[in-house]
Design a protein around this motif. Structure first.
Motif, PDB file in Angstrom:
ATOM      1  N   ARG A  49      -2.345   7.580  -5.048  1.00 47.13           N
ATOM      2  CA  ARG A  49      -3.297   7.265  -6.119  1.00 47.13           C
ATOM      3  C   ARG A  49      -2.697   6.231  -7.074  1.00 47.13           C
ATOM      4  N   TYR A  50      -1.943   5.299  -6.498  1.00 45.69           N
ATOM      5  CA  TYR A  50      -1.261   4.265  -7.281  1.00 45.69           C
ATOM      6  C   TYR A  50      -2.269   3.376  -8.000  1.00 45.69           C
ATOM      7  N   CYS A  51      -3.378   3.133  -7.335  1.00 45.74           N
ATOM      8  CA  CYS A  51      -4.510   2.461  -7.975  1.00 45.74           C
ATOM      9  C   CYS A  51      -5.752   2.864  -7.208  1.00 45.74           C
ATOM     10  N   ALA A  52      -6.912   2.678  -7.802  1.00 48.58           N
ATOM     11  CA  ALA A  52      -8.160   3.042  -7.136  1.00 48.58           C
ATOM     12  C   ALA A  52      -8.422   2.092  -5.967  1.00 48.58           C
ATOM     13  N   GLY A  53      -9.132   2.603  -4.959  1.00 49.39           N
ATOM     14  CA  GLY A  53      -9.512   1.739  -3.846  1.00 49.39           C
ATOM     15  C   GLY A  53      -8.884   2.149  -2.531  1.00 49.39           C
ATOM     16  N   THR A  54      -8.718   1.174  -1.651  1.00 53.68           N
ATOM     17  CA  THR A  54      -8.251   1.397  -0.292  1.00 53.68           C
ATOM     18  C   THR A  54      -6.731   1.237  -0.181  1.00 53.68           C
ATOM     19  N   GLN A  61      -5.337  -1.119   1.375  1.00 50.47           N
ATOM     20  CA  GLN A  61      -5.105  -2.547   1.135  1.00 50.47           C
ATOM     21  C   GLN A  61      -5.046  -2.860  -0.360  1.00 50.47           C
ATOM     22  N   ASP A  62      -5.882  -2.183  -1.129  1.00 45.04           N
ATOM     23  CA  ASP A  62      -5.864  -2.375  -2.581  1.00 45.04           C
ATOM     24  C   ASP A  62      -4.532  -1.918  -3.177  1.00 45.04           C
ATOM     25  N   ARG A  63      -4.043  -0.777  -2.698  1.00 44.04           N
ATOM     26  CA  ARG A  63      -2.773  -0.256  -3.212  1.00 44.04           C
ATOM     27  C   ARG A  63      -1.610  -1.159  -2.795  1.00 44.04           C
ATOM     28  N   ASN A  64      -1.663  -1.673  -1.570  1.00 41.78           N
ATOM     29  CA  ASN A  64      -0.611  -2.592  -1.128  1.00 41.78           C
ATOM     30  C   ASN A  64      -0.604  -3.858  -1.977  1.00 41.78           C
ATOM     31  N   ALA A  65      -1.791  -4.382  -2.262  1.00 41.64           N
ATOM     32  CA  ALA A  65      -1.895  -5.597  -3.072  1.00 41.64           C
ATOM     33  C   ALA A  65      -1.389  -5.345  -4.491  1.00 41.64           C
ATOM     34  N   PHE A  66      -1.699  -4.181  -5.040  1.00 38.64           N
ATOM     35  CA  PHE A  66      -1.256  -3.825  -6.384  1.00 38.64           C
ATOM     36  C   PHE A  66       0.266  -3.696  -6.432  1.00 38.64           C
ATOM     37  N   LEU A  67       0.835  -3.093  -5.382  1.00 42.75           N
ATOM     38  CA  LEU A  67       2.284  -2.950  -5.304  1.00 42.75           C
ATOM     39  C   LEU A  67       2.960  -4.317  -5.237  1.00 42.75           C
ATOM     40  N   LEU A  68       2.432  -5.202  -4.397  1.00 41.83           N
ATOM     41  CA  LEU A  68       3.027  -6.540  -4.282  1.00 41.83           C
ATOM     42  C   LEU A  68       2.904  -7.314  -5.586  1.00 41.83           C
ATOM     43  N   GLN A  69       1.811  -7.112  -6.283  1.00 42.24           N
ATOM     44  CA  GLN A  69       1.626  -7.757  -7.584  1.00 42.24           C
ATOM     45  C   GLN A  69       2.700  -7.295  -8.567  1.00 42.24           C
ATOM     46  N   ASN A  70       2.990  -5.995  -8.555  1.00 43.50           N
ATOM     47  CA  ASN A  70       4.010  -5.450  -9.452  1.00 43.50           C
ATOM     48  C   ASN A  70       5.422  -5.858  -9.046  1.00 43.50           C
ATOM     49  N   MET A  71       5.573  -6.315  -7.807  1.00 51.12           N
ATOM     50  CA  MET A  71       6.898  -6.701  -7.307  1.00 51.12           C
ATOM     51  C   MET A  71       7.149  -8.205  -7.419  1.00 51.12           C
ATOM     52  N   GLN A  72       6.217  -8.948  -7.971  1.00 51.87           N
ATOM     53  CA  GLN A  72       6.397 -10.397  -8.098  1.00 51.87           C
ATOM     54  C   GLN A  72       7.664 -10.712  -8.905  1.00 51.87           C
ATOM     55  N   GLY A  73       8.487 -11.597  -8.361  1.00 49.58           N
ATOM     56  CA  GLY A  73       9.718 -12.008  -9.037  1.00 49.58           C
ATOM     57  C   GLY A  73      10.883 -11.067  -8.842  1.00 49.58           C
ATOM     58  N   GLY A 123       1.677  -5.941  10.892  1.00 43.11           N
ATOM     59  CA  GLY A 123       1.336  -4.851  11.791  1.00 43.11           C
ATOM     60  C   GLY A 123       0.083  -4.116  11.364  1.00 43.11           C
ATOM     61  N   ALA A 124      -0.655  -3.625  12.362  1.00 43.94           N
ATOM     62  CA  ALA A 124      -1.925  -2.946  12.096  1.00 43.94           C
ATOM     63  C   ALA A 124      -1.832  -1.443  12.332  1.00 43.94           C
ATOM     64  N   GLY A 125      -0.631  -0.960  12.675  1.00 45.02           N
ATOM     65  CA  GLY A 125      -0.478   0.463  12.937  1.00 45.02           C
ATOM     66  C   GLY A 125      -0.208   1.237  11.665  1.00 45.02           C
ATOM     67  N   GLY A 126      -0.163   2.562  11.822  1.00 45.81           N
ATOM     68  CA  GLY A 126       0.144   3.419  10.689  1.00 45.81           C
ATOM     69  C   GLY A 126      -0.943   3.402   9.632  1.00 45.81           C
ATOM     70  N   PHE A 127      -0.550   3.681   8.399  1.00 45.64           N
ATOM     71  CA  PHE A 127      -1.507   3.721   7.286  1.00 45.64           C
ATOM     72  C   PHE A 127      -0.738   3.549   5.991  1.00 45.64           C
ATOM     73  N   GLY A 128      -1.452   3.484   4.900  1.00 40.07           N
ATOM     74  CA  GLY A 128      -0.807   3.379   3.585  1.00 40.07           C
ATOM     75  C   GLY A 128       0.064   2.146   3.467  1.00 40.07           C
TER      76      GLY A 128
END
Length: 198
Positions: free
Chosen positions: A85-90, A92-104, A142-147
């Motif tokens: 529940r790192y952020c609302a959505g799918t 892919q949304d959580r992965n994008a949010f994580l990468l955004q927080n990891m910028q720099g 990769g397209a396997g797994g989840f999260g």
């Protein structure tokens, strides 16, 4: 002997059944009408115990539960217990949010963590922990797994969880390691005292 898994996830049910095969244990799914406990623990272990106790109280059977997530060193262990529940959505949304927080961030070390808990008929609780070390990529592979699997790179295998065959991932994953530790603990418990339903 019957145990209940505190989850409606059929993949977890199948994985646990394979790992506990040979112990004389039948793993049952959590009944649909079972309540969803509030996961208000501050650690993976606490949340796993909360789920296992809720399932044991509802069914009257020994219960097994797990709680897992991704811990990123540069983010002081986040998303951690809030991974799902790192952020609302799918995913892919959580992965994008994580990468955004990891910028720099140059430090990309991270680990998947899984705590598994088993509540036995006499009230004893067995809790174990499994981890898998890795690095966080800057883009999904990769397209396997989840999260977070497509972002989690395993140096020893040269690919992400999203690229690994399922059987290889289960062998090295945090959940696989935790559940094998749980099997060992249950074997010892059965050798020492044995236990029965009820």
């Amino acid at each position: 002997m019957q145990f209940v898994l505190a989850s409606h996830n059929q993949k977890k049910l199948a994985e646990l059944s394979v790992i506990l095969n040979g112990l004389g244990i039948e793993i049952l799914p959590l009944p649909e009408q079972a309540p969803e406990p509030e996961e208000n623990g501050t650690t993976f272990e606490e949340n796993a115990r909360i789920k296992a106790k809720s399932a044991a109280d509802f069914t009257g059977l020994p219960a097994i539960a797990d709680d897992s997530g991704l811990c990123v060193d540069a983010l002081d262990g986040a998303p951690g217990i809030y991974s799902a529940r790192y952020c609302a959505g799918t995913d892919q949304d959580r992965n994008a949010f994580l990468l955004q927080n990891m910028q720099g961030q140059e430090n990309r070390t991270c680990r998947f963590v899984c705590a598994a808990a088993c509540v036995l008929p006499d009230g004893e609780t067995i809790t174990v922990r499994g981890e898998c070390e890795g690095e966080l990529l800057c883009e999904s592979r990769g397209a396997g797994g989840f999260g977070y699997d497509p972002l989690f790179y395993v140096p020893s295998h040269g690919c992400t969880f999203g690229e690994l065959p399922g059987e290889v991932k289960n062998e090295i994953s945090h959940r696989g390691r935790a559940l094998r530790k749980l099997r060992e603990a249950l074997e010892l418990r059965m050798q020492d005292t044995g236990f029965e339903n009820g």
